[in-house]
Design a protein around this motif. Structure first.
Motif, short mmCIF file in Angstrom:
data_model
loop_
_atom_site.label_atom_id
_atom_site.label_comp_id
_atom_site.label_asym_id
_atom_site.label_seq_id
_atom_site.Cartn_x
_atom_site.Cartn_y
_atom_site.Cartn_z
N UNK A 242 -0.92 15.95 2.96
CA UNK A 242 0.47 15.52 3.19
C UNK A 242 1.06 16.13 4.45
N UNK A 243 0.58 17.33 4.83
CA UNK A 243 1.09 17.98 6.05
C UNK A 243 0.31 17.57 7.29
N UNK A 244 -0.62 16.65 7.15
CA UNK A 244 -1.38 16.16 8.30
C UNK A 244 -2.70 16.87 8.54
N UNK B 119 0.85 -1.19 0.00
CA UNK B 119 0.00 0.00 0.00
C UNK B 119 0.89 1.24 0.00
N UNK B 120 0.74 2.13 -0.97
CA UNK B 120 1.60 3.32 -1.03
C UNK B 120 1.30 4.30 0.11
N UNK B 121 2.26 5.13 0.43
CA UNK B 121 2.09 6.10 1.51
C UNK B 121 1.15 7.24 1.11
N UNK B 122 1.10 7.54 -0.18
CA UNK B 122 0.22 8.61 -0.65
C UNK B 122 -0.66 8.09 -1.78
N UNK C 182 -13.63 20.58 -7.69
CA UNK C 182 -12.74 19.47 -7.32
C UNK C 182 -11.33 19.72 -7.85
N UNK C 183 -10.35 19.43 -7.00
CA UNK C 183 -8.95 19.55 -7.38
C UNK C 183 -8.26 18.22 -7.09
N UNK C 184 -7.66 17.64 -8.10
CA UNK C 184 -7.01 16.34 -7.94
C UNK C 184 -5.56 16.53 -7.53
N UNK C 185 -5.17 15.83 -6.46
CA UNK C 185 -3.80 15.93 -5.98
C UNK C 185 -3.45 14.77 -5.06
N UNK C 186 -2.25 14.80 -4.49
CA UNK C 186 -1.76 13.76 -3.60
C UNK C 186 -2.13 14.06 -2.15
N UNK C 187 -2.66 13.05 -1.48
CA UNK C 187 -2.91 13.13 -0.03
C UNK C 187 -2.42 11.83 0.60
N UNK C 188 -2.46 11.76 1.90
CA UNK C 188 -2.01 10.55 2.57
C UNK C 188 -2.99 9.39 2.31
N UNK C 189 -2.45 8.21 2.12
CA UNK C 189 -3.30 7.02 2.01
C UNK C 189 -3.83 6.66 3.39
#
Length: 377
Positions: free
Chosen positions: A136-138, A5-8, A21-28
């Motif tokens: 990503x910053x919590x 399982x990836x971290x993001x 809607x904005x598509x981006x990386x967040x925490x898994x």
């Protein structure tokens, strides 16, 4: 069996109503007690999400929406010892996620679960009072149901049903909302009886499934009512015996003519607008049952003629979703055996990056049946 399982992960996040809607990386996310983590194969596009995206229904932001999903279990949290859920299983996820512990759930009324409405639908949290999503910053990110417009989502174990391999992993996403809501309306709200007559007002994702399920339950006449001829032709292909375009025809006069001057036993309203409420009531016979399912945009009202309702003994029976733990497995069974042609309901596929475009088309009434976000695109 373990899965990497990836971290993001990528997710469509609503941060600002003006930006959409904005598509981006967040925490898994990862599951806690009584939950599972699902790798999403697809997520359906529903009007309920649309109301939040447009700001008509208040919801915390940032948020990940998407509440009808299909996918594969990749992680099982603690507290799942007494069910058969396991990594590797294909599942459908229901939008209505019962806590399993409140008074309503104890009575089998998953559709009235207090924590679902108080915590998830108002605060965007799960039942320990926290969300599973974070930037990503919590920074916490609210969840609308499971937050299915993402590569992974956490779902309470009460709200998933294992599906056979024969179920399409993309089109099967609609089983947990469009199909389950329709099943709840027919089976629970209307308690439809064999040989009754039915009208279905608004033949989108939910309405299309109501037509099929009413047919499976033995309705002898199913009248589809909509404003678009292409949607009405699709409704006829799914089992509607008659169609009415309410832009061109008087609903009351046409429906009563089609039913020998009587009106229908049950009228379903699947959009949540005052006009569609009126159409459903106009189609109803004396002693009939009107079952509204569609959610309005914010606080909306619809007029009801008091004397007609009283004198003609008509009933209005609100119905939200279904009894998830009992009804979702039955929906899956009906889909697997072919009573619900869910594949025919899904007419458009979008990539995650195109989710915002999909909702714009939905808002404009340009999606017949249901559109889904296909995570493989």
């Amino acid at each position: 069996m373990t899965v990497q399982i990836p971290e993001t992960m990528r997710a469509a996040v609503l941060r600002d109503v003006e930006k959409g809607l904005e598509v981006g990386e967040i925490r898994t996310p990862h599951p806690k007690a009584g939950e599972v983590l699902v790798k999403v194969s697809a997520c359906g596009l529903c009007h309920s999400d649309l109301h939040v995206i447009g700001g008509a229904i208040a919801f915390p932001k940032p948020a990940v929406l998407g509440h009808e999903v299909a996918g594969e279990i990749v992680e099982v949290g603690p507290g799942n010892e007494h069910n058969d859920l396991a990594v590797g299983q294909k599942v459908a996820g229901a939008f209505l996620m019962p806590c399993g512990q409140c008074d309503a759930c104890a009575e089998g009324r998953d559709d009235l679960c207090g924590p679902f409405f108080d915590l998830n639908r108002i605060q965007g949290k799960l039942y320990d009072g926290t969300t599973r999503l974070a930037d990503l910053d919590g920074t916490p990110i609210a969840m609308y149901s499971m937050g299915g417009l993402a590569e992974y989502c956490v779902i309470p174990s009460t709200s998933v049903a294992v599906v056979p391999d024969a179920i399409d992993p993309v089109k099967g996403a609609i089983l947990g909302c469009a199909a389950m809501t329709a099943y709840g309306a027919v089976r629970r709200g209307a308690a439809l009886r064999y040989g009754e007559t039915v009208a279905v007002v608004a033949t989108g994702g939910v309405g299309s499934n109501i037509i099929q399920i009413s047919k499976a339950f033995g309705a002898k006449q199913i009248i589809a009512i909509d404003v678009a001829d292409d949607k009405l032709e699709a409704a006829r292909a799914l089992g509607a015996t008659d169609v009415v375009n309410s832009m061109n025809e008087n609903v009351h006069d046409t429906v009563f003519a089609l039913t020998g001057g009587r009106g229908v036993d049950v009228a379903f309203e699947a959009l949540g607008r005052p006009q569609t409420w009126n159409s459903a009531l106009d189609a109803l016979r004396d002693g009939g049952r009107m079952v509204p399912i569609g959610l309005g945009a914010g606080v909306q009202t619809a007029e009801v003629e008091i004397n007609r309702t009283v004198r003609r003994s008509q009933s209005i029976i609100g119905n939200y979703g279904a009894r998830t733990r009992q009804d979702l497995p039955e929906v899956v069974r009906m889909a697997a055996e072919g009573s619900i042609h869910y594949q025919d309901i899904v007419t458009r596929k979008f990539s995650l990056d195109q989710a915002g475009e999909g909702y714009e088309l939905l808002k404009a009434g340009k999606i017949q049946g249901r559109g889904v976000v296909d995570m493989s695109l």
